[in-house]
Write a protein that holds these residues in place. Structure first.
Motif, PDB file in Angstrom:
ATOM      1  N   SER A  26       0.830  -1.195   0.000  1.00 22.56           N
ATOM      2  CA  SER A  26       0.000   0.000   0.000  1.00 22.56           C
ATOM      3  C   SER A  26       0.863   1.243   0.000  1.00 22.56           C
ATOM      4  O   SER A  26       1.992   1.230   0.477  1.00 22.56           O
ATOM      5  CB  SER A  26      -0.934   0.089   1.193  1.00 22.56           C
ATOM      6  OG  SER A  26      -0.871  -0.969   2.038  1.00 22.56           O
ATOM      7  N   THR A  27       0.295   2.300  -0.520  1.00 20.03           N
ATOM      8  CA  THR A  27       0.983   3.588  -0.562  1.00 20.03           C
ATOM      9  C   THR A  27       0.207   4.564   0.313  1.00 20.03           C
ATOM     10  O   THR A  27      -1.018   4.686   0.195  1.00 20.03           O
ATOM     11  CB  THR A  27       1.045   4.114  -2.014  1.00 20.03           C
ATOM     12  OG1 THR A  27       1.707   3.142  -2.814  1.00 20.03           O
ATOM     13  CG2 THR A  27       1.810   5.413  -2.083  1.00 20.03           C
ATOM     14  N   HIS A  28       0.921   5.246   1.210  1.00 19.53           N
ATOM     15  CA  HIS A  28       0.311   6.215   2.122  1.00 19.53           C
ATOM     16  C   HIS A  28       1.005   7.559   1.957  1.00 19.53           C
ATOM     17  O   HIS A  28       2.224   7.622   1.790  1.00 19.53           O
ATOM     18  CB  HIS A  28       0.451   5.745   3.570  1.00 19.53           C
ATOM     19  CG  HIS A  28      -0.067   4.360   3.801  1.00 19.53           C
ATOM     20  ND1 HIS A  28      -1.399   4.057   3.808  1.00 19.53           N
ATOM     21  CD2 HIS A  28       0.589   3.190   4.008  1.00 19.53           C
ATOM     22  CE1 HIS A  28      -1.553   2.755   4.029  1.00 19.53           C
ATOM     23  NE2 HIS A  28      -0.360   2.217   4.144  1.00 19.53           N
ATOM     24  N   THR A  29       0.234   8.623   2.020  1.00 23.82           N
ATOM     25  CA  THR A  29       0.783   9.971   1.914  1.00 23.82           C
ATOM     26  C   THR A  29       0.762  10.613   3.300  1.00 23.82           C
ATOM     27  O   THR A  29      -0.289  10.706   3.936  1.00 23.82           O
ATOM     28  CB  THR A  29      -0.030  10.815   0.922  1.00 23.82           C
ATOM     29  OG1 THR A  29      -0.038  10.134  -0.343  1.00 23.82           O
ATOM     30  CG2 THR A  29       0.584  12.183   0.743  1.00 23.82           C
ATOM     31  N   ILE A  30       1.930  11.042   3.736  1.00 20.95           N
ATOM     32  CA  ILE A  30       2.101  11.652   5.060  1.00 20.95           C
ATOM     33  C   ILE A  30       2.305  13.154   4.871  1.00 20.95           C
ATOM     34  O   ILE A  30       3.055  13.582   3.989  1.00 20.95           O
ATOM     35  CB  ILE A  30       3.339  11.054   5.785  1.00 20.95           C
ATOM     36  CG1 ILE A  30       3.302   9.517   5.751  1.00 20.95           C
ATOM     37  CG2 ILE A  30       3.482  11.600   7.186  1.00 20.95           C
ATOM     38  CD1 ILE A  30       2.203   8.882   6.519  1.00 20.95           C
ATOM     39  N   SER A  31       1.661  13.945   5.726  1.00 22.48           N
ATOM     40  CA  SER A  31       1.793  15.408   5.660  1.00 22.48           C
ATOM     41  C   SER A  31       2.593  15.908   6.857  1.00 22.48           C
ATOM     42  O   SER A  31       2.052  16.065   7.952  1.00 22.48           O
ATOM     43  CB  SER A  31       0.410  16.056   5.658  1.00 22.48           C
ATOM     44  OG  SER A  31      -0.334  15.609   4.560  1.00 22.48           O
ATOM     45  N   THR A  76      19.125  21.406   8.140  1.00 19.88           N
ATOM     46  CA  THR A  76      19.672  21.959   9.391  1.00 19.88           C
ATOM     47  C   THR A  76      18.884  21.503  10.612  1.00 19.88           C
ATOM     48  O   THR A  76      19.386  21.595  11.733  1.00 19.88           O
ATOM     49  CB  THR A  76      19.685  23.501   9.352  1.00 19.88           C
ATOM     50  OG1 THR A  76      18.342  23.974   9.173  1.00 19.88           O
ATOM     51  CG2 THR A  76      20.588  24.009   8.241  1.00 19.88           C
ATOM     52  N   LYS A  77      17.666  21.001  10.408  1.00 20.38           N
ATOM     53  CA  LYS A  77      16.838  20.550  11.531  1.00 20.38           C
ATOM     54  C   LYS A  77      16.178  19.226  11.147  1.00 20.38           C
ATOM     55  O   LYS A  77      15.994  18.920   9.968  1.00 20.38           O
ATOM     56  CB  LYS A  77      15.769  21.588  11.864  1.00 20.38           C
ATOM     57  CG  LYS A  77      16.346  22.895  12.347  1.00 20.38           C
ATOM     58  CD  LYS A  77      15.259  23.850  12.731  1.00 20.38           C
ATOM     59  CE  LYS A  77      15.916  25.130  13.235  1.00 20.38           C
ATOM     60  NZ  LYS A  77      14.934  26.080  13.713  1.00 20.38           N
ATOM     61  N   THR A  78      15.797  18.442  12.180  1.00 21.09           N
ATOM     62  CA  THR A  78      15.105  17.174  11.929  1.00 21.09           C
ATOM     63  C   THR A  78      13.851  17.093  12.777  1.00 21.09           C
ATOM     64  O   THR A  78      13.711  17.784  13.793  1.00 21.09           O
ATOM     65  CB  THR A  78      16.002  15.957  12.238  1.00 21.09           C
ATOM     66  OG1 THR A  78      16.267  15.909  13.632  1.00 21.09           O
ATOM     67  CG2 THR A  78      17.288  15.999  11.441  1.00 21.09           C
ATOM     68  N   GLU A  79      12.961  16.202  12.334  1.00 20.56           N
ATOM     69  CA  GLU A  79      11.709  15.975  13.056  1.00 20.56           C
ATOM     70  C   GLU A  79      11.178  14.599  12.679  1.00 20.56           C
ATOM     71  O   GLU A  79      11.490  14.083  11.602  1.00 20.56           O
ATOM     72  CB  GLU A  79      10.694  17.053  12.670  1.00 20.56           C
ATOM     73  CG  GLU A  79       9.400  16.970  13.444  1.00 20.56           C
ATOM     74  CD  GLU A  79       8.487  18.147  13.133  1.00 20.56           C
ATOM     75  OE1 GLU A  79       8.517  19.134  13.884  1.00 20.56           O
ATOM     76  OE2 GLU A  79       7.762  18.052  12.118  1.00 20.56           O
ATOM     77  N   VAL A  80      10.383  14.027  13.560  1.00 20.42           N
ATOM     78  CA  VAL A  80       9.697  12.761  13.270  1.00 20.42           C
ATOM     79  C   VAL A  80       8.207  13.057  13.192  1.00 20.42           C
ATOM     80  O   VAL A  80       7.632  13.631  14.107  1.00 20.42           O
ATOM     81  CB  VAL A  80       9.976  11.693  14.347  1.00 20.42           C
ATOM     82  CG1 VAL A  80       9.141  10.445  14.085  1.00 20.42           C
ATOM     83  CG2 VAL A  80      11.455  11.344  14.399  1.00 20.42           C
ATOM     84  N   VAL A  81       7.609  12.661  12.077  1.00 22.64           N
ATOM     85  CA  VAL A  81       6.163  12.787  11.924  1.00 22.64           C
ATOM     86  C   VAL A  81       5.562  11.392  12.033  1.00 22.64           C
ATOM     87  O   VAL A  81       6.095  10.430  11.487  1.00 22.64           O
ATOM     88  CB  VAL A  81       5.783  13.472  10.581  1.00 22.64           C
ATOM     89  CG1 VAL A  81       6.261  12.675   9.384  1.00 22.64           C
ATOM     90  CG2 VAL A  81       4.277  13.685  10.487  1.00 22.64           C
ATOM     91  N   THR A  82       4.467  11.276  12.809  1.00 18.08           N
ATOM     92  CA  THR A  82       3.791   9.991  13.013  1.00 18.08           C
ATOM     93  C   THR A  82       2.363  10.117  12.513  1.00 18.08           C
ATOM     94  O   THR A  82       1.669  11.081  12.828  1.00 18.08           O
ATOM     95  CB  THR A  82       3.780   9.608  14.506  1.00 18.08           C
ATOM     96  OG1 THR A  82       5.117   9.506  14.956  1.00 18.08           O
ATOM     97  CG2 THR A  82       3.074   8.291  14.727  1.00 18.08           C
ATOM     98  N   GLU A  83       1.946   9.117  11.745  1.00 17.75           N
ATOM     99  CA  GLU A  83       0.572   9.102  11.266  1.00 17.75           C
ATOM    100  C   GLU A  83      -0.005   7.707  11.420  1.00 17.75           C
ATOM    101  O   GLU A  83       0.620   6.717  11.050  1.00 17.75           O
ATOM    102  CB  GLU A  83       0.518   9.549   9.803  1.00 17.75           C
ATOM    103  CG  GLU A  83      -0.893   9.868   9.364  1.00 17.75           C
ATOM    104  CD  GLU A  83      -0.930  10.698   8.098  1.00 17.75           C
ATOM    105  OE1 GLU A  83      -1.671  10.291   7.184  1.00 17.75           O
ATOM    106  OE2 GLU A  83      -0.233  11.721   8.022  1.00 17.75           O
ATOM    107  N   ARG A  84      -1.210   7.630  11.996  1.00 18.25           N
ATOM    108  CA  ARG A  84      -1.933   6.370  12.166  1.00 18.25           C
ATOM    109  C   ARG A  84      -2.664   6.063  10.865  1.00 18.25           C
ATOM    110  O   ARG A  84      -3.380   6.909  10.339  1.00 18.25           O
ATOM    111  CB  ARG A  84      -2.923   6.494  13.324  1.00 18.25           C
ATOM    112  CG  ARG A  84      -3.568   5.194  13.683  1.00 18.25           C
ATOM    113  CD  ARG A  84      -2.834   4.615  14.847  1.00 18.25           C
ATOM    114  NE  ARG A  84      -3.356   3.328  15.203  1.00 18.25           N
ATOM    115  CZ  ARG A  84      -2.581   2.305  15.460  1.00 18.25           C
ATOM    116  NH1 ARG A  84      -1.277   2.435  15.394  1.00 18.25           N
ATOM    117  NH2 ARG A  84      -3.070   1.158  15.805  1.00 18.25           N
ATOM    118  N   VAL A  85      -2.475   4.838  10.357  1.00 20.24           N
ATOM    119  CA  VAL A  85      -3.066   4.433   9.087  1.00 20.24           C
ATOM    120  C   VAL A  85      -3.948   3.206   9.313  1.00 20.24           C
ATOM    121  O   VAL A  85      -3.548   2.276  10.019  1.00 20.24           O
ATOM    122  CB  VAL A  85      -1.943   4.101   8.069  1.00 20.24           C
ATOM    123  CG1 VAL A  85      -2.524   3.522   6.800  1.00 20.24           C
ATOM    124  CG2 VAL A  85      -1.121   5.328   7.769  1.00 20.24           C
TER     125      VAL A  85
END
Length: 190
Positions: A26-31, A76-85
């Motif tokens: 499956s393909t999921h799009t994360i924002s 220069t910066k990092t972040e973790v994005v979490t999405e429930r699918v």
């Protein structure tokens, strides 16, 4: 008594009456909250699911969390994005038994491949992240079915049944001192 009644018996028993297997990509799009510069990592966790028989297939529905670690602001910066699918897979039953006694079934679904990230890329416009995930299930449907078995007219052969008469004399030859005592020679220091 008819010939059929003497030579055959109908037995009602629980058995696997349906089997199936399904692999899904499956393909999921994360924002993400920031415009991503590069993808640093992606992983899938917290997978839960349940399964129900629906007609000629089993419906496996569940969900998981997709975590994407990305850099932004020109790396220069990092972040973790979490999405429930959430997902719903329809697993066709390849093996089916039509001799079921009633419509009550037990469905066992096992994960062959836990949801796993295959690839994560930034979309063409650079605002979102597209994640490809794979997963695979096997399912067994268990129900009551009817079997017809032939009865041996000579009955059961009991020649293979043995009775064991064990007395205390049979155990007298067993060595019980197989553990070394605390004063054995290999415990002494030279």
């Amino acid at each position: 008594m008819s010939f059929f009644e003497r030579d055959y018996r109908e037995i009602i028993t629980k058995a696997v009456i349906g089997k199936g297997k399904k692999f899904t990509e499956s393909t999921h799009t994360i924002s993400p909250s920031h415009r991503p510069t590069s993808i640093l990592g992606c992983w899938v966790i917290n997978h839960i699911y349940n399964a129900k028989k629906k007609g000629d297939h089993v419906e496996v529905s569940g969900s998981y969390d997709i975590n994407v670690w990305y850099s932004y602001n020109d790396n220069t910066k990092t972040e973790v994005v979490t999405e429930r699918v959430s997902y719903c897979d329809h697993v066709k039953l390849a093996v089916k038994d039509d001799n079921c006694v009633h419509d009550e079934f037990e469905v066992i679904a096992k994960v062959v491949q836990q949801p796993n990230c295959l690839e994560a890329n930034i979309t063409g416009n650079g605002q979102k992240i597209v994640v490809e995930v794979e997963r695979e299930f096997i399912v067994d449907v268990i129900g009551e079915t009817k079997l017809c078995v032939k009865v041996d007219p000579h009955g059961c052969d009991n020649k293979g049944d043995y009775e064991y008469d064990l007395s205390s004399d049979d155990f007298s030859a067993i060595e019980t001192d197989f553990l070394p005592s605390s004063s054995s020679s290999h415990d002494k220091k030279d």
